[in-house]
Design a protein around this motif. Structure first.
Motif, mmCIF file in Angstrom:
data_model
loop_
_atom_site.group_PDB
_atom_site.id
_atom_site.type_symbol
_atom_site.label_atom_id
_atom_site.label_comp_id
_atom_site.label_asym_id
_atom_site.label_seq_id
_atom_site.Cartn_x
_atom_site.Cartn_y
_atom_site.Cartn_z
ATOM 1 N N VAL A 1 3.184 34.280 12.401
ATOM 2 C CA VAL A 1 4.277 35.245 12.576
ATOM 3 C C VAL A 1 5.080 34.917 13.837
ATOM 4 O O VAL A 1 6.310 34.987 13.829
ATOM 5 C CB VAL A 1 3.751 36.702 12.643
ATOM 6 C CG1 VAL A 1 4.824 37.657 13.141
ATOM 7 C CG2 VAL A 1 3.286 37.150 11.279
ATOM 8 N N LEU A 2 4.372 34.531 14.908
ATOM 9 C CA LEU A 2 5.088 34.192 16.149
ATOM 10 C C LEU A 2 6.092 33.058 15.877
ATOM 11 O O LEU A 2 7.270 33.141 16.272
ATOM 12 C CB LEU A 2 4.091 33.780 17.243
ATOM 13 C CG LEU A 2 4.693 33.332 18.573
ATOM 14 C CD1 LEU A 2 5.548 34.435 19.192
ATOM 15 C CD2 LEU A 2 3.606 32.919 19.566
ATOM 16 N N ALA A 3 5.646 32.020 15.163
ATOM 17 C CA ALA A 3 6.541 30.887 14.866
ATOM 18 C C ALA A 3 7.709 31.347 13.986
ATOM 19 O O ALA A 3 8.881 31.034 14.278
ATOM 20 C CB ALA A 3 5.752 29.780 14.169
ATOM 21 N N LEU A 4 7.396 32.119 12.926
ATOM 22 C CA LEU A 4 8.459 32.563 12.008
ATOM 23 C C LEU A 4 9.434 33.517 12.707
ATOM 24 O O LEU A 4 10.646 33.449 12.492
ATOM 25 C CB LEU A 4 7.852 33.265 10.786
ATOM 26 C CG LEU A 4 7.043 32.392 9.822
ATOM 27 C CD1 LEU A 4 6.394 33.251 8.748
ATOM 28 C CD2 LEU A 4 7.934 31.342 9.170
ATOM 29 N N ALA A 5 8.894 34.402 13.562
ATOM 30 C CA ALA A 5 9.756 35.375 14.254
ATOM 31 C C ALA A 5 10.680 34.665 15.245
ATOM 32 O O ALA A 5 11.823 35.084 15.440
ATOM 33 C CB ALA A 5 8.909 36.422 14.958
ATOM 34 N N LEU A 6 10.182 33.575 15.856
ATOM 35 C CA LEU A 6 11.051 32.811 16.765
ATOM 36 C C LEU A 6 12.174 32.128 15.977
ATOM 37 O O LEU A 6 13.340 32.149 16.390
ATOM 38 C CB LEU A 6 10.230 31.766 17.540
ATOM 39 C CG LEU A 6 9.416 32.325 18.716
ATOM 40 C CD1 LEU A 6 8.452 31.279 19.260
ATOM 41 C CD2 LEU A 6 10.337 32.829 19.838
ATOM 42 N N VAL A 7 11.814 31.548 14.833
ATOM 43 C CA VAL A 7 12.830 30.919 13.969
ATOM 44 C C VAL A 7 13.870 31.973 13.561
ATOM 45 O O VAL A 7 15.078 31.748 13.625
ATOM 46 C CB VAL A 7 12.172 30.306 12.693
ATOM 47 C CG1 VAL A 7 13.231 29.858 11.693
ATOM 48 C CG2 VAL A 7 11.271 29.145 13.071
ATOM 49 N N ARG A 8 13.353 33.150 13.159
ATOM 50 C CA ARG A 8 14.234 34.250 12.712
ATOM 51 C C ARG A 8 15.170 34.689 13.842
ATOM 52 O O ARG A 8 16.354 34.917 13.617
ATOM 53 C CB ARG A 8 13.357 35.421 12.269
ATOM 54 C CG ARG A 8 14.074 36.688 11.920
ATOM 55 C CD ARG A 8 14.381 36.706 10.443
ATOM 56 N NE ARG A 8 14.980 37.971 10.024
ATOM 57 C CZ ARG A 8 16.283 38.163 9.954
ATOM 58 N NH1 ARG A 8 17.108 37.201 10.281
ATOM 59 N NH2 ARG A 8 16.758 39.308 9.535
ATOM 60 N N ALA A 9 14.619 34.808 15.067
ATOM 61 C CA ALA A 9 15.440 35.263 16.197
ATOM 62 C C ALA A 9 16.527 34.230 16.510
ATOM 63 O O ALA A 9 17.690 34.593 16.730
ATOM 64 C CB ALA A 9 14.554 35.509 17.417
ATOM 65 N N VAL A 10 16.176 32.944 16.481
ATOM 66 C CA VAL A 10 17.164 31.900 16.753
ATOM 67 C C VAL A 10 18.223 31.905 15.641
ATOM 68 O O VAL A 10 19.432 31.867 15.901
ATOM 69 C CB VAL A 10 16.484 30.500 16.843
ATOM 70 C CG1 VAL A 10 17.509 29.388 16.887
ATOM 71 C CG2 VAL A 10 15.579 30.445 18.068
ATOM 72 N N GLN A 11 17.743 32.011 14.384
ATOM 73 C CA GLN A 11 18.673 32.025 13.240
ATOM 74 C C GLN A 11 19.618 33.226 13.348
ATOM 75 O O GLN A 11 20.807 33.108 13.101
ATOM 76 C CB GLN A 11 17.840 32.095 11.950
ATOM 77 C CG GLN A 11 18.634 31.952 10.669
ATOM 78 C CD GLN A 11 18.753 33.268 9.911
ATOM 79 O OE1 GLN A 11 18.178 34.282 10.307
ATOM 80 N NE2 GLN A 11 19.525 33.252 8.853
ATOM 81 N N TRP A 12 19.088 34.376 13.770
ATOM 82 C CA TRP A 12 19.894 35.593 13.905
ATOM 83 C C TRP A 12 20.968 35.402 14.982
ATOM 84 O O TRP A 12 22.116 35.792 14.811
ATOM 85 C CB TRP A 12 18.981 36.777 14.246
ATOM 86 C CG TRP A 12 19.688 38.101 14.228
ATOM 87 C CD1 TRP A 12 19.886 38.891 13.130
ATOM 88 C CD2 TRP A 12 20.282 38.778 15.333
ATOM 89 N NE1 TRP A 12 20.563 40.021 13.488
ATOM 90 C CE2 TRP A 12 20.829 39.990 14.839
ATOM 91 C CE3 TRP A 12 20.411 38.501 16.689
ATOM 92 C CZ2 TRP A 12 21.486 40.906 15.645
ATOM 93 C CZ3 TRP A 12 21.075 39.418 17.495
ATOM 94 C CH2 TRP A 12 21.603 40.597 16.975
ATOM 95 N N CYS A 13 20.567 34.782 16.127
ATOM 96 C CA CYS A 13 21.518 34.584 17.226
ATOM 97 C C CYS A 13 22.619 33.603 16.827
ATOM 98 O O CYS A 13 23.766 33.741 17.264
ATOM 99 C CB CYS A 13 20.811 34.028 18.466
ATOM 100 S SG CYS A 13 19.715 35.212 19.226
ATOM 101 N N MET A 14 22.267 32.591 16.005
ATOM 102 C CA MET A 14 23.229 31.526 15.725
ATOM 103 C C MET A 14 24.083 31.780 14.489
ATOM 104 O O MET A 14 25.134 31.153 14.334
ATOM 105 C CB MET A 14 22.495 30.189 15.564
ATOM 106 C CG MET A 14 21.867 29.737 16.882
ATOM 107 S SD MET A 14 20.950 28.240 16.723
ATOM 108 C CE MET A 14 22.226 27.082 16.386
ATOM 109 N N SER A 15 23.646 32.681 13.587
ATOM 110 C CA SER A 15 24.379 32.825 12.320
ATOM 111 C C SER A 15 25.486 33.870 12.445
ATOM 112 O O SER A 15 25.510 34.664 13.379
ATOM 113 C CB SER A 15 23.415 33.225 11.206
ATOM 114 O OG SER A 15 22.836 34.453 11.538
ATOM 115 N N VAL A 16 26.386 33.839 11.457
ATOM 116 C CA VAL A 16 27.460 34.844 11.388
ATOM 117 C C VAL A 16 26.806 36.198 11.121
ATOM 118 O O VAL A 16 25.958 36.317 10.234
ATOM 119 C CB VAL A 16 28.412 34.524 10.197
ATOM 120 C CG1 VAL A 16 29.533 35.536 10.097
ATOM 121 C CG2 VAL A 16 28.928 33.111 10.301
ATOM 122 N N LYS A 17 27.140 37.229 11.927
ATOM 123 C CA LYS A 17 26.494 38.537 11.749
ATOM 124 C C LYS A 17 26.990 39.188 10.455
ATOM 125 O O LYS A 17 28.186 39.160 10.160
ATOM 126 C CB LYS A 17 26.817 39.479 12.921
ATOM 127 C CG LYS A 17 26.322 38.961 14.273
ATOM 128 C CD LYS A 17 24.815 39.014 14.406
ATOM 129 C CE LYS A 17 24.305 38.213 15.597
ATOM 130 N NZ LYS A 17 24.494 36.763 15.509
#
Ligand code: HEM
Ligand code: HEM
Length: 193
Positions: A58-74
């Motif tokens: 979960v830690l790895a997936l949540a980090l990927v998710r957080a980076v993806q959230w910061c970089m993607s179009v909201k």
């Protein structure tokens, strides 16, 4: 659809959302069960290892998710949401993103500061190294409390978040839940009074 757009979530955002949600709900249940005082010690050891393995995942997936959230179009809020609902959902989503990282990180700290020094066997494939922190019983107790408090705070937020999604789907009849399921937008129904 893979990348998402201004009013639709992309495939990866949807996949990560539901995968992380499922894992976190399972880990909350497992964490509660494995810390009951009357549990068989051999079973407890095995449950701790599963908990730590899935928690690190979960830690790895949540980090990927957080980076993806910061970089993607909201993705813009559903048009029928009031200003207050937009504010509350935005705060909740950010807290969920942050706690999704902090809760497993605090768990990793417990495993690292525990004087027992029990290794974390990641699905029996490799050993996750401990964080470079001083080991002591006091630190283990403190971080166990931090981990539990953050985990149960996360649970409360998830309950509110899921109830809000159900309220929007069943009562308001808008697109809030459907678009997180990857469905096409439908015209909004009249608000019930
Ligand atoms: C999102 C991921 C995680 C969630 C939701 C979660 C949730 C929980 C919960 C609910 C408990 C029981 C707390 C209590 O009632 O006292 C717990 C305990 C524990 N968790 Fe996690 N956990 C996660 C990740 C991790 C990770 C990554 C590790 C370590 C690598 C970890 C290590 C532990 C340990 C060692 C305990 C027992 C603490 C004690 O002895 O009181 N957890 N966790
Ligand atoms: C288990 C029940 C859950 C349901 C029914 C649910 C439902 C939803 C729905 C419908 C949305 C879209 C809201 C919108 O577009 O305005 C959403 C977004 C979101 N959810 Fe969940 N969710 C659940 C669990 C979780 C969990 C466990 C987490 C993380 C810890 C989480 C984190 C998020 C985040 C961060 C967003 C914002 C997505 C973005 O803006 O990219 N959800 N959720």
């Amino acid at each position: 659809m893979l990348r998402g757009s201004g009013n639709a979530y992309g495939f990866f955002a949807i996949l990560l959302h539901w995968l992380i949600a499922l894992l976190i709900l399972a880990l909350l249940t497992l964490g509660y069960i494995m810390t009951r005082p009357d549990i068989d010690p051999a079973l407890q050891f095995s449950l701790f290892q599963w908990h730590k393995s899935f928690g690190m995942l979960v830690l790895a997936l949540a980090l990927v998710r957080a980076v993806q959230w910061c970089m993607s179009v909201k993705v813009a809020p559903v048009a029928t949401l009031s200003a207050l609902e937009r504010l509350l959902s935005s705060i909740t989503h950010k807290l969920l993103l942050v706690l999704g990282v902090l809760v497993p990180l605090a768990g990793w700290v417990i495993a690292s500061v525990s004087p027992l020094g029990i290794p974390t066997f990641m699905f029996d494939l490799f050993v996750v190294p401990h964080l470079p922190l001083a080991q002591s019983e006091g630190a283990e107790t403190l971080w166990s409390e931090v981990h539990a408090t953050l985990a149960y705070t996360l649970l409360c937020l998830i309950v509110l978040h899921a109830l809000a999604a159900l309220y929007h789907h069943l009562w308001r009849g808008d697109d809030v839940l459907m678009r997180m399921l990857g469905r096409r937008r439908s015209p909004p129904r009249e608000k019930r009074s």
